[in-house]
Design an enzyme around this catalytic site. Structure first.
Site, PDB file in Angstrom:
ATOM      1  N   LYS A   1      73.677  76.260  78.340  1.00 33.76           N
ATOM      2  CA  LYS A   1      72.950  75.474  77.344  1.00 33.76           C
ATOM      3  C   LYS A   1      71.936  74.512  77.987  1.00 33.76           C
ATOM      4  O   LYS A   1      71.990  74.256  79.189  1.00 33.76           O
ATOM      5  CB  LYS A   1      73.971  74.723  76.484  1.00 33.76           C
ATOM      6  CG  LYS A   1      74.874  75.654  75.674  1.00 33.76           C
ATOM      7  CD  LYS A   1      75.770  74.872  74.717  1.00 33.76           C
ATOM      8  CE  LYS A   1      76.667  75.816  73.930  1.00 33.76           C
ATOM      9  NZ  LYS A   1      77.469  75.091  72.902  1.00 33.76           N
TER      10      LYS A   1
ATOM     11  N   TYR B   1      73.599  80.434  65.336  1.00 34.28           N
ATOM     12  CA  TYR B   1      74.695  79.567  64.888  1.00 34.28           C
ATOM     13  C   TYR B   1      74.796  79.527  63.354  1.00 34.28           C
ATOM     14  O   TYR B   1      75.299  78.543  62.790  1.00 34.28           O
ATOM     15  CB  TYR B   1      74.535  78.164  65.464  1.00 34.28           C
ATOM     16  CG  TYR B   1      75.009  78.024  66.901  1.00 34.28           C
ATOM     17  CD1 TYR B   1      76.349  78.233  67.234  1.00 34.28           C
ATOM     18  CD2 TYR B   1      74.126  77.689  67.926  1.00 34.28           C
ATOM     19  CE1 TYR B   1      76.790  78.102  68.541  1.00 34.28           C
ATOM     20  CE2 TYR B   1      74.563  77.544  69.242  1.00 34.28           C
ATOM     21  CZ  TYR B   1      75.909  77.759  69.543  1.00 34.28           C
ATOM     22  OH  TYR B   1      76.350  77.624  70.842  1.00 34.28           O
TER      23      TYR B   1
ATOM     24  N   PHE C   1      76.987  68.926  61.605  1.00 34.78           N
ATOM     25  CA  PHE C   1      76.345  68.864  62.920  1.00 34.78           C
ATOM     26  C   PHE C   1      75.286  69.955  63.133  1.00 34.78           C
ATOM     27  O   PHE C   1      74.643  69.996  64.173  1.00 34.78           O
ATOM     28  CB  PHE C   1      77.395  68.926  64.042  1.00 34.78           C
ATOM     29  CG  PHE C   1      78.243  70.172  64.064  1.00 34.78           C
ATOM     30  CD1 PHE C   1      77.758  71.362  64.604  1.00 34.78           C
ATOM     31  CD2 PHE C   1      79.543  70.172  63.568  1.00 34.78           C
ATOM     32  CE1 PHE C   1      78.531  72.505  64.640  1.00 34.78           C
ATOM     33  CE2 PHE C   1      80.330  71.317  63.597  1.00 34.78           C
ATOM     34  CZ  PHE C   1      79.822  72.486  64.135  1.00 34.78           C
TER      35      PHE C   1
ATOM     36  N   ARG D   1      86.566  82.189  77.323  1.00 31.58           N
ATOM     37  CA  ARG D   1      86.960  81.006  76.544  1.00 31.58           C
ATOM     38  C   ARG D   1      87.901  80.113  77.357  1.00 31.58           C
ATOM     39  O   ARG D   1      87.818  78.891  77.274  1.00 31.58           O
ATOM     40  CB  ARG D   1      87.627  81.421  75.224  1.00 31.58           C
ATOM     41  CG  ARG D   1      86.721  82.199  74.267  1.00 31.58           C
ATOM     42  CD  ARG D   1      85.583  81.416  73.670  1.00 31.58           C
ATOM     43  NE  ARG D   1      86.010  80.284  72.896  1.00 31.58           N
ATOM     44  CZ  ARG D   1      85.227  79.623  72.034  1.00 31.58           C
ATOM     45  NH1 ARG D   1      83.971  80.025  71.828  1.00 31.58           N
ATOM     46  NH2 ARG D   1      85.668  78.571  71.405  1.00 31.58           N
TER      47      ARG D   1
ATOM     48  N   THR E   1      85.932  72.936  72.997  1.00 30.82           N
ATOM     49  CA  THR E   1      84.583  72.538  72.582  1.00 30.82           C
ATOM     50  C   THR E   1      84.212  71.146  73.071  1.00 30.82           C
ATOM     51  O   THR E   1      83.096  70.928  73.562  1.00 30.82           O
ATOM     52  CB  THR E   1      84.484  72.589  71.037  1.00 30.82           C
ATOM     53  OG1 THR E   1      84.933  73.872  70.600  1.00 30.82           O
ATOM     54  CG2 THR E   1      83.055  72.359  70.572  1.00 30.82           C
TER      55      THR E   1
ATOM     56  N   ARG F   1      83.456  73.295  80.937  1.00 32.41           N
ATOM     57  CA  ARG F   1      83.072  72.146  80.119  1.00 32.41           C
ATOM     58  C   ARG F   1      83.616  70.851  80.704  1.00 32.41           C
ATOM     59  O   ARG F   1      82.953  69.809  80.628  1.00 32.41           O
ATOM     60  CB  ARG F   1      83.528  72.376  78.673  1.00 32.41           C
ATOM     61  CG  ARG F   1      82.611  73.377  77.964  1.00 32.41           C
ATOM     62  CD  ARG F   1      83.161  73.861  76.648  1.00 32.41           C
ATOM     63  NE  ARG F   1      82.142  74.540  75.845  1.00 32.41           N
ATOM     64  CZ  ARG F   1      82.401  75.195  74.724  1.00 32.41           C
ATOM     65  NH1 ARG F   1      83.629  75.255  74.250  1.00 32.41           N
ATOM     66  NH2 ARG F   1      81.416  75.780  74.060  1.00 32.41           N
TER      67      ARG F   1
ATOM     68  N   ASN G   1      77.927  70.620  75.752  1.00 34.45           N
ATOM     69  CA  ASN G   1      79.125  71.155  76.405  1.00 34.45           C
ATOM     70  C   ASN G   1      78.823  72.336  77.335  1.00 34.45           C
ATOM     71  O   ASN G   1      79.678  73.174  77.590  1.00 34.45           O
ATOM     72  CB  ASN G   1      80.195  71.480  75.372  1.00 34.45           C
ATOM     73  CG  ASN G   1      79.705  72.469  74.320  1.00 34.45           C
ATOM     74  OD1 ASN G   1      78.629  73.042  74.464  1.00 34.45           O
ATOM     75  ND2 ASN G   1      80.497  72.670  73.289  1.00 34.45           N
TER      76      ASN G   1
ATOM     77  N   HIS H   1      78.160  78.323  76.111  1.00 37.48           N
ATOM     78  CA  HIS H   1      78.668  79.026  74.932  1.00 37.48           C
ATOM     79  C   HIS H   1      79.423  80.256  75.403  1.00 37.48           C
ATOM     80  O   HIS H   1      79.060  80.868  76.408  1.00 37.48           O
ATOM     81  CB  HIS H   1      77.507  79.497  74.032  1.00 37.48           C
ATOM     82  CG  HIS H   1      77.905  80.592  73.086  1.00 37.48           C
ATOM     83  ND1 HIS H   1      78.550  80.342  71.908  1.00 37.48           N
ATOM     84  CD2 HIS H   1      77.795  81.948  73.183  1.00 37.48           C
ATOM     85  CE1 HIS H   1      78.807  81.501  71.295  1.00 37.48           C
ATOM     86  NE2 HIS H   1      78.357  82.481  72.049  1.00 37.48           N
TER      87      HIS H   1
ATOM     88  N   GLU I   1      76.441  89.316  69.259  1.00 40.94           N
ATOM     89  CA  GLU I   1      75.645  88.363  70.041  1.00 40.94           C
ATOM     90  C   GLU I   1      74.897  89.068  71.179  1.00 40.94           C
ATOM     91  O   GLU I   1      73.777  88.703  71.524  1.00 40.94           O
ATOM     92  CB  GLU I   1      76.558  87.252  70.581  1.00 40.94           C
ATOM     93  CG  GLU I   1      77.102  86.363  69.462  1.00 40.94           C
ATOM     94  CD  GLU I   1      78.073  85.301  69.954  1.00 40.94           C
ATOM     95  OE1 GLU I   1      78.343  85.232  71.178  1.00 40.94           O
ATOM     96  OE2 GLU I   1      78.564  84.530  69.103  1.00 40.94           O
TER      97      GLU I   1
END
Ligand code: ATP
Ligand code: MG
Length: 138
Positions: free
Chosen positions: A10, A50, A58, A86, A92, A103, A113, A116, A127
């Protein structure tokens, strides 16, 4: 089962110049890089990516954040790739993420964070198509 997933490094991680560390950690975790792109998301791309969160409070801030600078998108392959990514990412909220997770190590808060990761094999497939349309990976 060998499986594919999608990660995004990100804009916060790019600003912090840690994209190399994140990619190296993913390689060390046994992920193989199948596809790799660097791009600056258009608003419509961030909104589309998203879209499941469009009713959340948010969402506007998330779209602003995800379009605030370039990102690196990668298609990754490994045994149990979705769940393993994950696990390596951590939760998150970066402030609650264990130090050994991406993270925990590179994120700042619940929004910024660092990475993704797809949350299911179905979403991973969608995706990957979203960012690598028509790609035939080796
Ligand atoms: P990602 O989908 O990016 O891998 P995730 O699956 O851990 O993250 P989601 O619930 O899908 O978390 O939220 C998507 C992204 O929206 C988060 O990664 C974070 O950047 C942002 N986000 C989630 N919850 C909040 C919140 N309460 N406040 C601000 N931003 C949030
Ligand atoms: Mg998610």
């Amino acid at each position: 089962m060998r499986q594919r997933t999608l990660t995004i490094i990100k804009p916060d991680a790019m600003r912090n110049r840690v994209e190399g560390h994140i990619l190296q950690r993913l390689l060390d975790e046994g992920f193989e890089l199948k596809g790799l792109r660097m791009l600056h998301l258009a608003e419509s791309q961030a909104e589309g990516f998203y879209a499941v969160h469009r009713e959340r409070s948010f969402y506007p801030e998330l779209v602003r954040f995800m379009t605030s600078g370039p990102v690196i998108v990668a298609c990754l392959e490994r045994e149990d790739a979705v769940a393993h990514l994950r696990k390596v990412m951590g939760p998150t909220d970066s402030t609650k993420a264990p130090q050994q997770t991406l993270r925990g190590q590179f994120g700042t808060n619940i929004q910024e964070n660092a990475v993704h990761g797809s949350d299911s094999p179905e979403n991973a497939a969608n995706e990957i198509k979203f960012f690598f349309p028509g790609a035939k990976f080796d």
